[in-house]
Motif scaffolding. Structure first.
Motif, PDB file in Angstrom:
ATOM      1  N   SER B  69     -20.971   4.720   8.735  1.00 48.04           N
ATOM      2  CA  SER B  69     -21.884   5.693   8.236  1.00 48.04           C
ATOM      3  C   SER B  69     -22.840   4.958   7.205  1.00 48.04           C
ATOM      4  O   SER B  69     -23.565   5.827   6.769  1.00 48.04           O
ATOM      5  CB  SER B  69     -21.067   6.507   7.359  1.00 48.04           C
ATOM      6  N   GLY B  70     -22.966   3.658   7.241  1.00 51.48           N
ATOM      7  CA  GLY B  70     -24.097   3.287   6.580  1.00 51.48           C
ATOM      8  C   GLY B  70     -23.856   1.940   5.958  1.00 51.48           C
ATOM      9  O   GLY B  70     -24.539   0.946   6.054  1.00 51.48           O
ATOM     10  N   LEU B  71     -22.701   2.009   5.216  1.00 50.42           N
ATOM     11  CA  LEU B  71     -22.497   0.960   4.053  1.00 50.42           C
ATOM     12  C   LEU B  71     -21.183  -0.076   4.567  1.00 50.42           C
ATOM     13  O   LEU B  71     -20.978  -0.748   3.936  1.00 50.42           O
ATOM     14  CB  LEU B  71     -22.214   1.438   2.711  1.00 50.42           C
ATOM     15  N   GLY B  72     -20.676   0.213   5.650  1.00 51.38           N
ATOM     16  CA  GLY B  72     -19.678  -0.744   6.111  1.00 51.38           C
ATOM     17  C   GLY B  72     -18.243  -0.219   5.471  1.00 51.38           C
ATOM     18  O   GLY B  72     -17.251  -1.066   5.620  1.00 51.38           O
ATOM     19  N   PRO B 144     -10.633   3.900   4.713  1.00 52.92           N
ATOM     20  CA  PRO B 144     -11.789   3.008   4.423  1.00 52.92           C
ATOM     21  C   PRO B 144     -11.407   1.400   4.545  1.00 52.92           C
ATOM     22  O   PRO B 144     -12.165   0.862   4.892  1.00 52.92           O
ATOM     23  CB  PRO B 144     -12.036   3.313   2.831  1.00 52.92           C
ATOM     24  N   LEU B 145     -10.319   0.984   4.111  1.00 57.39           N
ATOM     25  CA  LEU B 145     -10.107  -0.360   4.436  1.00 57.39           C
ATOM     26  C   LEU B 145      -9.876  -0.930   5.479  1.00 57.39           C
ATOM     27  O   LEU B 145     -10.482  -1.733   6.096  1.00 57.39           O
ATOM     28  CB  LEU B 145      -8.997  -0.780   3.112  1.00 57.39           C
ATOM     29  N   ALA B 146      -9.361  -0.037   6.349  1.00 59.19           N
ATOM     30  CA  ALA B 146      -9.028  -0.123   7.845  1.00 59.19           C
ATOM     31  C   ALA B 146     -10.521  -0.479   8.385  1.00 59.19           C
ATOM     32  O   ALA B 146     -10.610  -1.278   9.321  1.00 59.19           O
ATOM     33  CB  ALA B 146      -8.255   0.714   8.627  1.00 59.19           C
ATOM     34  N   HIS B 147     -11.440   0.247   7.959  1.00 59.86           N
ATOM     35  CA  HIS B 147     -12.651   0.488   8.736  1.00 59.86           C
ATOM     36  C   HIS B 147     -13.391  -0.933   8.250  1.00 59.86           C
ATOM     37  O   HIS B 147     -13.897  -1.603   9.096  1.00 59.86           O
ATOM     38  CB  HIS B 147     -13.639   1.557   8.160  1.00 59.86           C
ATOM     39  N   GLY B 157     -20.996  -2.746  11.592  1.00 53.29           N
ATOM     40  CA  GLY B 157     -19.764  -2.186  11.454  1.00 53.29           C
ATOM     41  C   GLY B 157     -19.321  -2.285  10.017  1.00 53.29           C
ATOM     42  O   GLY B 157     -19.816  -2.332   8.942  1.00 53.29           O
ATOM     43  N   GLY B 158     -17.659  -2.632   9.921  1.00 53.61           N
ATOM     44  CA  GLY B 158     -16.876  -2.824   8.609  1.00 53.61           C
ATOM     45  C   GLY B 158     -17.638  -3.710   7.737  1.00 53.61           C
ATOM     46  O   GLY B 158     -17.967  -4.692   8.111  1.00 53.61           O
ATOM     47  N   LEU B 159     -17.540  -3.791   6.540  1.00 50.04           N
ATOM     48  CA  LEU B 159     -17.812  -4.659   5.486  1.00 50.04           C
ATOM     49  C   LEU B 159     -17.308  -5.898   5.543  1.00 50.04           C
ATOM     50  O   LEU B 159     -18.205  -6.897   5.488  1.00 50.04           O
ATOM     51  CB  LEU B 159     -17.389  -3.908   3.942  1.00 50.04           C
ATOM     52  N   PHE B 160     -15.893  -5.977   5.746  1.00 47.26           N
ATOM     53  CA  PHE B 160     -15.406  -7.188   5.797  1.00 47.26           C
ATOM     54  C   PHE B 160     -15.715  -7.967   7.131  1.00 47.26           C
ATOM     55  O   PHE B 160     -16.408  -9.272   6.829  1.00 47.26           O
ATOM     56  CB  PHE B 160     -14.077  -7.244   5.604  1.00 47.26           C
ATOM     57  N   ILE B 161     -15.406  -7.246   8.164  1.00 46.53           N
ATOM     58  CA  ILE B 161     -15.620  -7.962   9.293  1.00 46.53           C
ATOM     59  C   ILE B 161     -16.890  -8.140  10.010  1.00 46.53           C
ATOM     60  O   ILE B 161     -17.109  -9.176  10.697  1.00 46.53           O
ATOM     61  CB  ILE B 161     -14.593  -7.075  10.551  1.00 46.53           C
ATOM     62  N   ASP B 162     -17.777  -7.083   9.662  1.00 49.17           N
ATOM     63  CA  ASP B 162     -19.282  -7.453  10.377  1.00 49.17           C
ATOM     64  C   ASP B 162     -20.188  -7.890   9.162  1.00 49.17           C
ATOM     65  O   ASP B 162     -21.206  -8.235   9.829  1.00 49.17           O
ATOM     66  CB  ASP B 162     -19.628  -6.096  10.655  1.00 49.17           C
ATOM     67  N   ARG B 163     -20.216  -7.544   7.965  1.00 47.11           N
ATOM     68  CA  ARG B 163     -20.976  -7.791   7.125  1.00 47.11           C
ATOM     69  C   ARG B 163     -21.044  -8.989   6.255  1.00 47.11           C
ATOM     70  O   ARG B 163     -21.921  -9.733   5.615  1.00 47.11           O
ATOM     71  CB  ARG B 163     -21.359  -6.482   6.414  1.00 47.11           C
ATOM     72  N   LEU B 164     -19.667  -9.225   5.730  1.00 44.86           N
ATOM     73  CA  LEU B 164     -19.537 -10.625   4.798  1.00 44.86           C
ATOM     74  C   LEU B 164     -18.982 -11.510   5.516  1.00 44.86           C
ATOM     75  O   LEU B 164     -18.749 -12.466   4.875  1.00 44.86           O
ATOM     76  CB  LEU B 164     -18.417  -9.839   3.644  1.00 44.86           C
TER      77      LEU B 164
END
Lengths: 112, 438
Positions: B69-72, B144-147, B157-164
């Motif tokens: 939805s936008g923020l991961g 949210p954490l699974a995402h 995608g997800g904050l951890f896997i895709d952005r950080l």
């Protein structure tokens, strides 16, 4: 008539039972008991937390006997139950007023 | 749509393995409580399977793994009822599987993670409140954490896997640290059991605990190796690393006990195996077998120490979800930053001790902090709201009597006691018996 009650170490039960059978004692009631005397309890540790287990498992024998057999029964129990270490148990004798066999209604020593 | 049959078979197999972990957890936890609340303990695990499955089908999968939805942080509502998943495929090129296989695999993760929380509230939560907690927690915390941890969408995608750029193979964040931090919040909000630190609360059935640990260990192969989402070489690395870490942690835990308490315990060997499996969960696909050996050894010893913290700080995390899952998860996440190796997985960079920079370790630490803070605060809020609305805790009389009879009208054991069925001769039950129809 007397009631002989003995509290003994559980692993001694079989030995006591067969010794009594050899002496002609043909009936007893056995139950699991727990308690403590001078032996006190022991400490158990679960995930680092210590628990003092006050109650030690014991076996209770109850034998209804004619007065003249009481000493023989006590001696047999002592002979077999004794390890000499703390926690061997106790034997006590109490007078019994009346015994009745449920099946026949017999009373007194004939009911033993 | 075409899909890879071998990968699909592997994922279906792993799904069944992971689902078995929840009944395994029921035994693991059930054996650790007193006999008056073992059924309640097991009921919490089994009821979680029901509630989470319904939520996952209705909206859970879509929110966790739908387009970001936008923020991961969260997916969307584009696949309510799994209509889109039906008939589609998902996965890396050449490793596509039917989406429903992935849906079910991820469902089993959501179930067992949620069920873990029951360890923090043992003996004293109302069953109604538990069901409410499960529904709210899986929705607002787990999803949210699974995402963040698992939803890869090629960089968006997800904050951890895709952005950080965080490495978390099978859920050190979303599963382990999440459940640990949430358990801490729950234990604080619900309060201590009556008699905590005073009455003996020793486990009523340690063999059950060992049986449960065995099932968890077995299921964990699906949890970790299945997280490769394909039958690849990395899946095999994850598989054997799981075994290595669990095995060595079982020994290092009892080594600590032997030194500290004088005796190695069976409860310790079981707890150690679980602590090792926890720590290798995020790291299994990224470290070498020797790396797994180190992570397992550290996890067993550190967790054996960490479970004592609850007595020092006075929170009643009854079955040590914080000490085993929270702390074990942190060990595993940091272990990646130190021991990650391109020899185990050529898609990553080396950890600090393997010749890489400090960069990965910092990213791993950031993920730990975000996960713990989000899970702790969110769960605190949810537990407080449920407490205000319907009441979280059994009343003292019910708690002392035991949750089994009070909440479920059952008792676990009937060993021919005077009031039990064992001595009954003619009648079905020596206590009074009446048939309840309708």
């Amino acid at each position: 008539m007397k009631l002989v009650t003995a509290i003994v170490k559980p692993f001694k039960l079989e030995e006591i039972k067969s010794a009594l059978q050899e002496q002609g004692v043909h009936g007893m009631t056995v139950s699991e008991a727990s308690g403590y005397g001078r032996q006190r309890g022991h400490v158990e540790v679960y995930r680092g937390a210590e628990y003092t287990v006050d109650l030690v498992p014991k076996v209770r024998l109850e034998i209804l006997a004619e007065d003249r057999d009481v000493d023989m029964i006590i001696d047999t129990i002592l002979l077999t139950a004794q390890t000499g270490r703390i926690g061997d148990g106790k034997v006590w004798v109490t007078p019994v007023e009346q015994v009745i066999r449920v099946r026949t209604g017999e009373r007194g020593e004939t009911a033993l | 749509m075409p899909f890879n049959a071998i990968d699909t078979v592997w994922l279906m197999t792993c799904t069944a393995l992971v689902l078995l972990m929840t009944p395994g957890l029921a035994l693991f936890y059930g054996g650790m409580v007193r006999s008056k609340s073992v059924l309640n303990m097991m009921m919490m695990s089994f009821s979680t399977i029901g509630v989470v499955t319904i939520i996952w089908v209705a909206y859970g999968y879509s929110l966790a793994f739908g387009p970001d939805s936008g923020l991961g942080i969260i997916g969307d509502f584009s696949d309510l009822g799994l209509d889109k998943a039906l008939g589609s495929t998902i996965g890396a090129a050449g490793h596509e599987v039917p989406t429903l296989a992935f849906v079910f695999f991820q469902l089993t993760f959501a179930i067992v993670t949620t069920a873990l929380l029951s360890g923090a509230v043992a003996d004293r939560i109302r069953f109604t409140a538990w069901l409410a907690l499960v529904a709210a927690w899986v929705t607002f915390i787990y999803i949210p954490l699974a995402h963040m941890a698992f939803s890869a969408e090629g960089g968006t995608g997800g904050l951890f896997i895709d952005r950080l750029g965080v490495l978390d193979f099978a859920g050190g964040t979303a599963v382990e640290i999440n459940s640990g931090a949430s358990a801490l919040a729950l234990a604080i909000v619900i309060g201590k059991r009556i008699g905590f630190k005073k009455d003996p609360m020793r486990p009523h059935n340690v063999p059950l605990v060992l049986l449960g640990a065995g099932l968890l260990w077995f299921g964990w192969f699906g949890f970790n190796a299945g997280s490769a989402l394909a039958a690849t070489g990395v899946a095999v690395v994850a598989l054997i690393n799981t075994q290595i870490a669990a095995a060595v942690a079982a020994l290092s835990w009892i080594a600590v006990e032997w030194k500290r308490d004088g005796r190695p315990t069976t409860l310790g060997v079981a707890s150690g195996a679980i602590a090792g499996a926890v720590a290798i969960t995020p790291s299994c696909g990224y470290v070498t077998p020797l790396g797994a050996l180190v992570i397992g050894a550290v996890a067993g010893a550190v967790c054996a120490w960490a479970i004592g913290l609850k007595y020092r700080f006075g929170y009643d995390d009854s079955l040590d979800v914080v000490g085993v899952h929270g702390v074990g998860g942190v060990v595993g996440m940091l272990g990646i930053g130190l021991l990650a190796s391109t020899r185990a997985n050529d898609a990553i960079s080396n950890g600090l001790l393997m010749g890489g920079g400090v960069d990965l370790l910092l990213r791993q630490s950031l993920a730990i902090v975000i996960t713990a803070a989000f899970a702790f605060c969110g769960t605190w809020l949810i537990a407080t709201v449920i407490d205000k609305l319907i009441g979280l805790r059994l009343d003292p009389e019910a708690e002392i009597t035991g949750a089994d009879t009070v909440e479920h009208a059952e008792s676990a054991y009937d060993f021919a006691g005077v009031v039990g069925a064992g001595l009954g001769s003619g009648s079905q039950h020596s206590s009074s018996y009446s048939q309840r129809n309708n």
